[in-house]
Design an enzyme around this catalytic site. Sequence first.
Site, PDB file in Angstrom:
ATOM      1  N   ASP A 273       0.864  -1.157   0.000  1.00  0.00           N
ATOM      2  CA  ASP A 273       0.000   0.000   0.000  1.00  0.00           C
ATOM      3  C   ASP A 273       0.918   1.230   0.000  1.00  0.00           C
ATOM      4  O   ASP A 273       2.139   1.117   0.089  1.00  0.00           O
ATOM      5  CB  ASP A 273      -0.949  -0.014   1.221  1.00  0.00           C
ATOM      6  CG  ASP A 273      -2.186   0.841   0.980  1.00  0.00           C
ATOM      7  OD1 ASP A 273      -3.233   0.569   1.585  1.00  0.00           O
ATOM      8  OD2 ASP A 273      -2.098   1.788   0.155  1.00  0.00           O
TER       9      ASP A 273
HETATM   10  C1  GLC Z   1      -4.215   4.382  -0.133  1.00  0.00           C
HETATM   11  C2  GLC Z   1      -5.143   3.234   0.179  1.00  0.00           C
HETATM   12  C3  GLC Z   1      -5.225   2.203  -0.917  1.00  0.00           C
HETATM   13  C4  GLC Z   1      -5.017   2.872  -2.265  1.00  0.00           C
HETATM   14  C5  GLC Z   1      -3.579   3.362  -2.285  1.00  0.00           C
HETATM   15  C6  GLC Z   1      -3.250   4.087  -3.597  1.00  0.00           C
HETATM   16  O1  GLC Z   1      -3.529   4.772   1.029  1.00  0.00           O
HETATM   17  O2  GLC Z   1      -4.922   2.533   1.398  1.00  0.00           O
HETATM   18  O3  GLC Z   1      -6.512   1.575  -0.807  1.00  0.00           O
HETATM   19  O4  GLC Z   1      -5.236   1.958  -3.311  1.00  0.00           O
HETATM   20  O5  GLC Z   1      -3.287   4.224  -1.187  1.00  0.00           O
HETATM   21  O6  GLC Z   1      -3.987   5.275  -3.664  1.00  0.00           O
END
Ligand code: GLC
Length: 726
Positions: A276
């Site tokens: 993430d």
């Molecule tokens: C965010 C979220 C995730 C998302 C990623 C990219 O923090 O936790 O669900 O896909 O970053 O934006």
Amino acid sequence: MRSIKRDPLPKRTNEEINQLVNDLMSKMTLKEKIGQLYQTTHDGAAITGPSYDASQNKKLINEGLIGSFLGLYDNMEIYRLQKEAVENTRLGIPLFFANDIIHGCRTSFPHNLAMACSWDPKLIEEASSVAAYESSHSGINMTFSPMLDIVRDPRWGRVMESFGEDPYLGQLYARAYVDGYQQDDLTSYDSVGACAKHFVGYGQIEGGRDYNTVDMSERVLRQFYLPPFEAAVDAGCEAVMSSFNVYDSVPATANKFLLRTVLKEGMNFSGFIISDYTSSGEIINHKIASDMKEVAKKCIEAGLDHEMVSNSYINHLETLVNEGSISESLIDDSCRRMLTFKYKIGLFDNPYKNIYLNFEDYWLKDEDRQKAKEVALNSVVLLKNEKVLPLKTKKIALIGPLAKSNQVIGPWCGKARDEDCVSLYDGLKRKFGDAIEINYSLGVDYNSHDESLFNEAIEAAKLSDVIVLAMGEQQWMSGEAQSRASIEVPGGQLKLLKELRKLGKEIVFVLFTGRPLDLREVEKNSDAIVCAWFLGNESGNALADILYGDYNPSGKLTMSFPYVVGQIPIYYNHLNTGRPYVPEDFYRSKYSDIPNNPLYPFGYGLSYTEFSYTNISFNQEEDEVSVHFTITNEGDFDGVDIPQVYIEAKSFSVSRPVNELKGFKKVFLKAGESKEIIIKVKKKEFAYYNIEMKKAVESGEYLVKLARNAEDIVSTKTISFREEIK
Ligand code: GLC
């Protein structure tokens, strides 16, 4: 940009792709292989990690040190970056571009917890294929969706992007999203790769506080949190995203048990694992690494293939290999997975396949808006109706912060815009024009206790036959990093409700929310409650049809609405405890001040008509149990009902939930119509992780229940299995 040819892309076998990947990797330097493991963003916004100068992106691309980007929609920028990679690097390996298309790209569908209330995987698949089509014509090759977190705590703002609390539904929806996005043909110009997230257990954060600690047993992990991911992997999703939280005190992003033992080996997952956003660098905050070099070592050893925004891999993996701290084979495996995805999606054949300068021509098509309205109609849940809906009068007061608001997309809005959304006011005016008299007042703003408009609202109500309140959360009160300790309707809205109640007129409360809220005061002071979630572009049109009976609401909750925040975590598939509640016994599991049950349970939702279940029988065969019954629409409205089948083990080698959803049918019936229904439950659905942590159907007795929702059981039958089935 020269005109981009879009010839059909070659469909290759896995063997052919493996060969191409092997050939390419044989030419790559260690540095170039590491470059494939890095995803960066176009604006350098490293939320918790080291921010960096995004202008370095071109240099990094030229050195082959970027594998993909997230967060871009600008087709020209995507073209420039891709051209740089394909034409100005040693091997011309294309980038891929990913984005968060969670419930629609430009055409905005209801957010996921709302769509889940449709109990219609096919509809969700259709919505996802629209999202894929609009994304795949906007430069996007992969979406960071579906979000497959089981949720039991509405204080967490991200429940809005989940499917709810049940793993059985979660499995069905996981497959629907993946099929809708990937369409079983990644070389298609209309599909995108799917990325199941967040792996795993993120929804059980303590206190409902985002990014907080998670602690669960392996049995709870395997029984509740993994099944939706198993379904997504089985459906062929190309990526899985590791979550911010720990599992067993080890951050998921560096958790070898989760990423290798459970996912890559246990589920035979051949796609790639992406972190993430800066979740790899955050293992320093988790205190299992002291610097980014150790981050790189721990994450690559755990099985993380693609690092999002944190840049430990491109800065330290080469050193780690050269000093003998890690084997180059770890990098080879991750690089292989990344290149395989790029070959599968056709980027080596046409790196510009999803780039369209005229991308807006593919957005917000009429048929897609119609699909969004259909999904919205199926997502609305009628929570209460004391015969006030559907409305007859065209002389209404419309009061509240959501009455004229077009902020009805909800978080994770992709490229959707508020200005493309229809407010409730506009929906009613579009439907009836001057034939409807709407006495409008804002009344009070979302989070405000300013009562200066109360009198205006009361005057509007006095001029009207019925009061329609459009109240609830502001759309950005849920979503990521938006946890609330209170789940009450915010601000002075409830106070205004009570003031209006004094007028003695019928009140219809239309609730806009991204999460279950504490609706006790709303329930006491309203004659009808319509849970409108955030329905996206077609919100006002769908709600106008529902309020005036042109669509009979059919949604059923997939997440319990607590009686009060003190009940949380609350979910239907809980264990029985040694002292289950019995009213007359004092020493039982209970509260002294509130009931145990939620205000509205899992599977609950009303209709404008009544459905009866008669001629009920249960039939047990070799490998399945079936429930047979006649369903009749006893009322004056055509409508949809969703009878449900739950099971309950009377005894097992471990304690099992008091209810487990294992089947349902979504049935349309005209007024007065009857249909013969059979809901089948395969024997393997009775399995549960036993005392040896093996999934098994142990011999013994089980209850099979036909129900309207998790609390309203219509009929039960005891069946038994004589021998254990592994
Ligand atoms: C965010 C979220 C995730 C998302 C990623 C990219 O923090 O936790 O669900 O896909 O970053 O934006």
